[in-house]
Design a protein around this motif. Structure first.
Motif, PDB file in Angstrom:
ATOM      1  N   ALA A   3       1.126   1.802  -4.976  1.00 59.05           N
ATOM      2  CA  ALA A   3       0.283   1.140  -3.989  1.00 59.05           C
ATOM      3  C   ALA A   3       0.656  -0.335  -3.884  1.00 59.05           C
ATOM      4  O   ALA A   3       1.099  -0.956  -4.851  1.00 59.05           O
ATOM      5  CB  ALA A   3      -1.174   1.286  -4.389  1.00 59.05           C
ATOM      6  N   THR A   5      -0.592  -3.449  -4.121  1.00 59.71           N
ATOM      7  CA  THR A   5      -1.811  -4.095  -4.605  1.00 59.71           C
ATOM      8  C   THR A   5      -1.999  -5.493  -4.009  1.00 59.71           C
ATOM      9  O   THR A   5      -3.131  -5.921  -3.790  1.00 59.71           O
ATOM     10  CB  THR A   5      -1.804  -4.173  -6.145  1.00 59.71           C
ATOM     11  OG1 THR A   5      -0.613  -4.824  -6.581  1.00 59.71           O
ATOM     12  CG2 THR A   5      -1.867  -2.779  -6.751  1.00 59.71           C
ATOM     13  N   TYR A   8      -3.472  -5.006  -0.657  1.00 59.88           N
ATOM     14  CA  TYR A   8      -4.853  -4.560  -0.819  1.00 59.88           C
ATOM     15  C   TYR A   8      -5.791  -5.735  -1.087  1.00 59.88           C
ATOM     16  O   TYR A   8      -6.851  -5.870  -0.454  1.00 59.88           O
ATOM     17  CB  TYR A   8      -4.971  -3.540  -1.958  1.00 59.88           C
ATOM     18  CG  TYR A   8      -6.410  -3.300  -2.353  1.00 59.88           C
ATOM     19  CD1 TYR A   8      -7.250  -2.530  -1.548  1.00 59.88           C
ATOM     20  CD2 TYR A   8      -6.943  -3.896  -3.500  1.00 59.88           C
ATOM     21  CE1 TYR A   8      -8.585  -2.354  -1.878  1.00 59.88           C
ATOM     22  CE2 TYR A   8      -8.272  -3.720  -3.845  1.00 59.88           C
ATOM     23  CZ  TYR A   8      -9.088  -2.945  -3.022  1.00 59.88           C
ATOM     24  OH  TYR A   8     -10.409  -2.779  -3.343  1.00 59.88           O
ATOM     25  N   SER A  26      -5.745   7.729   1.609  1.00 51.47           N
ATOM     26  CA  SER A  26      -4.833   8.115   0.533  1.00 51.47           C
ATOM     27  C   SER A  26      -4.212   9.491   0.739  1.00 51.47           C
ATOM     28  O   SER A  26      -3.649  10.060  -0.202  1.00 51.47           O
ATOM     29  CB  SER A  26      -5.602   8.093  -0.792  1.00 51.47           C
ATOM     30  OG  SER A  26      -6.828   8.802  -0.698  1.00 51.47           O
ATOM     31  N   LYS A  29      -0.858  10.926  -0.829  1.00 52.55           N
ATOM     32  CA  LYS A  29      -0.467   9.997  -1.889  1.00 52.55           C
ATOM     33  C   LYS A  29      -0.918  10.526  -3.252  1.00 52.55           C
ATOM     34  O   LYS A  29      -1.955  11.174  -3.366  1.00 52.55           O
ATOM     35  CB  LYS A  29      -1.068   8.611  -1.640  1.00 52.55           C
ATOM     36  CG  LYS A  29      -0.586   7.978  -0.336  1.00 52.55           C
ATOM     37  CD  LYS A  29       0.917   7.853  -0.287  1.00 52.55           C
ATOM     38  CE  LYS A  29       1.411   7.307   1.039  1.00 52.55           C
ATOM     39  NZ  LYS A  29       2.876   7.207   1.094  1.00 52.55           N
ATOM     40  N   ASP A  33      -1.434   6.475  -7.441  1.00 54.30           N
ATOM     41  CA  ASP A  33      -1.574   5.403  -6.443  1.00 54.30           C
ATOM     42  C   ASP A  33      -3.047   5.077  -6.195  1.00 54.30           C
ATOM     43  O   ASP A  33      -3.430   3.906  -6.062  1.00 54.30           O
ATOM     44  CB  ASP A  33      -0.910   5.800  -5.124  1.00 54.30           C
ATOM     45  CG  ASP A  33       0.608   5.722  -5.184  1.00 54.30           C
ATOM     46  OD1 ASP A  33       1.150   5.536  -6.293  1.00 54.30           O
ATOM     47  OD2 ASP A  33       1.250   5.862  -4.125  1.00 54.30           O
ATOM     48  N   ILE A  34      -3.857   6.122  -6.114  1.00 53.68           N
ATOM     49  CA  ILE A  34      -5.291   5.926  -5.896  1.00 53.68           C
ATOM     50  C   ILE A  34      -5.902   5.163  -7.065  1.00 53.68           C
ATOM     51  O   ILE A  34      -6.701   4.235  -6.879  1.00 53.68           O
ATOM     52  CB  ILE A  34      -5.986   7.289  -5.700  1.00 53.68           C
ATOM     53  CG1 ILE A  34      -5.449   7.979  -4.435  1.00 53.68           C
ATOM     54  CG2 ILE A  34      -7.504   7.128  -5.621  1.00 53.68           C
ATOM     55  CD1 ILE A  34      -5.930   9.405  -4.243  1.00 53.68           C
ATOM     56  N   SER A 218      -1.211   3.059   5.617  1.00 54.67           N
ATOM     57  CA  SER A 218       0.191   2.661   5.432  1.00 54.67           C
ATOM     58  C   SER A 218       0.342   1.234   4.906  1.00 54.67           C
ATOM     59  O   SER A 218       1.271   0.940   4.156  1.00 54.67           O
ATOM     60  CB  SER A 218       0.968   2.845   6.736  1.00 54.67           C
ATOM     61  OG  SER A 218       0.395   2.075   7.777  1.00 54.67           O
ATOM     62  N   PHE A 221      -0.486   1.888   1.082  1.00 57.91           N
ATOM     63  CA  PHE A 221       0.276   2.892   0.329  1.00 57.91           C
ATOM     64  C   PHE A 221       1.693   3.109   0.834  1.00 57.91           C
ATOM     65  O   PHE A 221       2.439   3.897   0.251  1.00 57.91           O
ATOM     66  CB  PHE A 221      -0.462   4.239   0.371  1.00 57.91           C
ATOM     67  CG  PHE A 221      -1.796   4.245  -0.310  1.00 57.91           C
ATOM     68  CD1 PHE A 221      -1.904   4.208  -1.693  1.00 57.91           C
ATOM     69  CD2 PHE A 221      -2.964   4.283   0.432  1.00 57.91           C
ATOM     70  CE1 PHE A 221      -3.137   4.229  -2.324  1.00 57.91           C
ATOM     71  CE2 PHE A 221      -4.207   4.304  -0.188  1.00 57.91           C
ATOM     72  CZ  PHE A 221      -4.292   4.277  -1.566  1.00 57.91           C
ATOM     73  N   ARG A 224       3.856   7.518   5.147  1.00 59.91           N
ATOM     74  CA  ARG A 224       3.876   8.863   4.596  1.00 59.91           C
ATOM     75  C   ARG A 224       5.246   9.465   4.764  1.00 59.91           C
ATOM     76  O   ARG A 224       5.953   9.209   5.736  1.00 59.91           O
ATOM     77  CB  ARG A 224       2.836   9.758   5.303  1.00 59.91           C
ATOM     78  CG  ARG A 224       1.419   9.283   5.090  1.00 59.91           C
ATOM     79  CD  ARG A 224       0.423  10.306   5.576  1.00 59.91           C
ATOM     80  NE  ARG A 224       0.603  10.675   6.954  1.00 59.91           N
ATOM     81  CZ  ARG A 224       0.151   9.964   7.981  1.00 59.91           C
ATOM     82  NH1 ARG A 224      -0.481   8.835   7.766  1.00 59.91           N
ATOM     83  NH2 ARG A 224       0.352  10.368   9.218  1.00 59.91           N
TER      84      ARG A 224
END
Length: 225
Positions: A3, A5, A8, A26, A29, A33-34, A218, A221, A224
Motif C-alpha cells: 500500500a 502509505t 494514504y 481494497s 488486494k 496491504d489492508i 488505485s 493500493f 489492479r
C-alpha cells in the motif's frame, strides 16, 4: 505491491479536515496491504466481490467497517448480511427487500445507500430520478406499516461518467447533490446523511460538490492487475 502509505496519510489528513469519510477500496488486494492501512488507523474498507469480501472478513480484525460497493445480486446478500457495515449500490426494490429479509435473520439493521444513475454510460446501474422518488415513497410507506424494519436508508450513491471532461463530471455530481438535499430536507429522514460520490480520479470534484464519503482505491493500493 505494498500500500502507498504516504499517499494514504496525505489523503486521509485532507479528508478528515473536510469531514469526509474515506473508504479504502481494497478489492483484489492482499490482506497484507489492508493491514498496512489498518495499522495506520484506517477502518473503512470497500470490496466489490461477495466471495472475496467474505473471505477477507474472516482473516482481518473485527473492528473493520466493511463497505460493499459493487453490484450486489439478491442471491448473494446472505453471505455478507452477518457483518456488512454499509451496502452502497442498492439499485432495485427487489434487492432492498432481500437485504431486509437477511438482516432480520441476524437481528441486525443494515444501512444502505440507494444508487442513482447519473453517468452517461448505460453500463452503470442505478435508479433514475422518477424511480428514486417512487422507491423513497414506498420505503416510507412500508416503514409506517412496520415493514422493512431491518434496513436503514442512509443516503445516496452515484458514479460520474468516465471522462476527462471535468465540467460533465461536476454537473453529474451537482445533480446528485441536488437529489440528496431534496431528501435530507424532508421530515423523518434524520438518518439520511451519506452522499457517496467520488473515486480516485474525481474525488476532489466530488468533495467540492458536497460528497460526504469517497471511495479511493488505485491512489492507495496502485492499479489492479
Amino acid at each position: 505491491m505494498a500500500a502507498n502509505t504516504k499517499a494514504y496519510l496525505e489523503i486521509n489528513e485532507q479528508l478528515q479536515s473536510q469531514q469526509v469519510t474515506l473508504v479504502a477500496v481494497s478489492k483484489t488486494k492482499p490482506v497484507s496491504d489492508i493491514l498496512e492501512l489498518y495499522d495506520l488507523g484506517q477502518r473503512d474498507f470497500g470490496e466489490n466481490y461477495v466471495q472475496e469480501l467474505a473471505e477477507k472478513q474472516l482473516l482481518l480484525p473485527n473492528d473493520i467497517r466493511w463497505h460493499f460497493i459493487g453490484h450486489l445480486q439478491s442471491n448473494k446478500v446472505k453471505y455478507i448480511a452477518p457483518f456488512v457495515h454499509l451496502i452502497h449500490g442498492v439499485d432495485s426494490y427487489k434487492l432492498l427487500l432481500e437485504i431486509d429479509r437477511q438482516a432480520k435473520k441476524f437481528d441486525r439493521t443494515i444501512h444502505c445507500l440507494l444508487q442513482v444513475h447519473v453517468a452517461q454510460e448505460e453500463t452503470k446501474f442505478g435508479f433514475n430520478e422518477m424511480e428514486l422518488m417512487a422507491a423513497m415513497e414506498d420505503i416510507h410507506k412500508y416503514k409506517l406499516l412496520n415493514q422493512l424494519q431491518n434496513i436503514q436508508i442512509a443516503g445516496l450513491m452515484g458514479m460520474a461518467s468516465l471522462t476527462a471532461d471535468t465540467e460533465q463530471v461536476t454537473k453529474e455530481f451537482a445533480y446528485l447533490k441536488m437529489l440528496f438535499d431534496h431528501f435530507t430536507a424532508q421530515p423523518g429522514n434524520d438518518q439520511f446523511r451519506i452522499l457517496s460520490m467520488g473515486m480516485s480520479s474525481d474525488y476532489q470534484l466530488a468533495i467540492a460538490e458536497g460528497s460526504t464519503l469517497v471511495r479511493i482505491g488505485s491512489l492507495l493500493f496502485g492499479s489492479r492487475q
